[in-house]
Scaffold this motif. Structure first.
Motif, PDB file in Angstrom:
ATOM      1  N   CYS A  31       0.852  -1.181   0.000  1.00  0.00           N
ATOM      2  CA  CYS A  31       0.000   0.000   0.000  1.00  0.00           C
ATOM      3  C   CYS A  31       0.893   1.238   0.000  1.00  0.00           C
ATOM      4  N   GLY A  34       0.152   5.367   3.908  1.00  0.00           N
ATOM      5  CA  GLY A  34       0.520   5.953   5.188  1.00  0.00           C
ATOM      6  C   GLY A  34      -0.597   6.629   5.957  1.00  0.00           C
ATOM      7  N   CYS A  35      -1.816   6.107   5.885  1.00  0.00           N
ATOM      8  CA  CYS A  35      -2.897   6.675   6.698  1.00  0.00           C
ATOM      9  C   CYS A  35      -2.497   6.583   8.178  1.00  0.00           C
ATOM     10  N   CYS A  38      -4.045   3.674  10.157  1.00  0.00           N
ATOM     11  CA  CYS A  38      -4.047   2.354   9.496  1.00  0.00           C
ATOM     12  C   CYS A  38      -4.010   1.232  10.537  1.00  0.00           C
ATOM     13  N   THR A  40      -3.862  -2.051   9.428  1.00  0.00           N
ATOM     14  CA  THR A  40      -3.332  -3.253   8.735  1.00  0.00           C
ATOM     15  C   THR A  40      -1.929  -2.965   8.202  1.00  0.00           C
ATOM     16  N   GLY A  72      -3.975  -3.530   2.669  1.00  0.00           N
ATOM     17  CA  GLY A  72      -3.245  -2.903   1.576  1.00  0.00           C
ATOM     18  C   GLY A  72      -4.178  -2.144   0.625  1.00  0.00           C
ATOM     19  N   ALA A  99      -8.960   1.999  -0.786  1.00  0.00           N
ATOM     20  CA  ALA A  99      -8.738   3.251  -0.048  1.00  0.00           C
ATOM     21  C   ALA A  99      -9.314   4.453  -0.781  1.00  0.00           C
ATOM     22  N   LYS A 118     -11.289   9.251   2.768  1.00  0.00           N
ATOM     23  CA  LYS A 118     -10.376   9.483   3.892  1.00  0.00           C
ATOM     24  C   LYS A 118     -10.584  10.877   4.481  1.00  0.00           C
TER      25      LYS A 118
HETATM   26  S1  SF4 Z   1      -5.598   2.321   5.886  1.00  0.00           S
HETATM   27 FE1  SF4 Z   1      -5.566   1.242   3.932  1.00  0.00          FE
HETATM   28  S2  SF4 Z   1      -4.906   2.791   2.459  1.00  0.00           S
HETATM   29 FE2  SF4 Z   1      -4.364   3.564   4.462  1.00  0.00          FE
HETATM   30  S3  SF4 Z   1      -2.237   2.923   4.790  1.00  0.00           S
HETATM   31 FE3  SF4 Z   1      -3.577   1.352   5.700  1.00  0.00          FE
HETATM   32  S4  SF4 Z   1      -3.832  -0.187   4.082  1.00  0.00           S
HETATM   33 FE4  SF4 Z   1      -3.077   1.689   3.106  1.00  0.00          FE
END
Ligand code: SF4
Length: 216
Positions: A31, A34-35, A38, A40, A72, A99, A118
């Motif tokens: 991915c 960098g949210c 996040c 995951t 991801g 995303a 987002k």
């Molecule tokens: S929330 Fe989703 S889009 Fe944002 S960094 Fe995590 S896996 Fe990537």
């Protein structure tokens, strides 16, 4: 043809209008957006290459009413489009969770797209791809939108976006909290007070299992 896979697992769909259904999740690796919230991050690791036929076979072996392609960011690996087509051709009900930074224009119209919008607290809200909202407004894809709210500023940002676009008139919009950051009762109060025509949701899997647990 192959895809880099983080994990394939059997769980309960927790965050969409399909919440509650048993589901096979195919989590693609990679991915890098960098949210800040996040949950995951492990999906950013390289993962293992798997042939598309083997993925389809594994999904069939597990056997569930729905299959979700997630990450991801699944759309970063373009062969995910082919995988989704293959699964649809087999008669599977297929969800794509993305995303929302990349356009879903090339996604097979049979796929149910669950698209994040987002919020500012994610740190990446400027990357939301407006084409996805436009596709939904034009009813060109099966889209629903997911908004995760960490605070009042996020909520006001989302409210303005929904009211200015009219998105709730054409698509299901689901709003929930960043787990552990905002009291769901507070968000519920804001939604009711503003009479928003959206659905509130909780991350069901985080209430069933340990919220930090991987593969649920
Ligand atoms: S929330 Fe989703 S889009 Fe944002 S960094 Fe995590 S896996 Fe990537």
């Amino acid at each position: 043809m192959s895809l880099r896979i983080s994990e394939i697992f059997h769980s309960i769909q927790g965050e969409s209008s399909f919440a509650g259904w048993p589901c096979v999740f195919v989590r693609l690796a990679g991915c890098g957006h960098g949210c800040l919230y996040c949950d995951t991050r492990y999906a950013e690791e390289e993962g293992s290459l798997m042939e598309l036929d083997d993925i389809v076979r594994r999904v069939a072996e597990i056997g569930a009413p729905i299959v979700e392609i997630t990450g991801g960011e699944p759309l970063e690996q373009r062969d995910s489009l082919l995988l989704m087509r293959m699964l649809c051709d087999r008669g599977e009900t297929v969800l794509l969770e993305t995303a929302g930074f990349l356009s879903v224009a090339d996604v097979d119209p049979r796929i149910h797209c669950i698209i994040d919008l987002k919020t500012p607290s994610s740190g990446v809200s400027e990357k939301n791809n407006p084409e996805n909202v436009a596709l939904a407004l034009a009813r060109k894809r099966l889209c629903e939108f997911k908004i995760v709210v960490a605070d009042r500023d996020d909520y006001l940002w989302a409210k303005e976006l929904l009211q200015s676009t009219g998105l709730p008139d054409v698509s299901t919009v689901l709003m929930g909290v960043v787990y552990g950051r905002l009291d769901p009762a507070e968000l519920a109060g804001w939604i009711l007070s503003d009479r928003l025509r959206i659905r509130m949701q909780l991350q069901l899997h985080k209430y069933i299992w340990n919220p930090a647990q991987r593969g649920v």
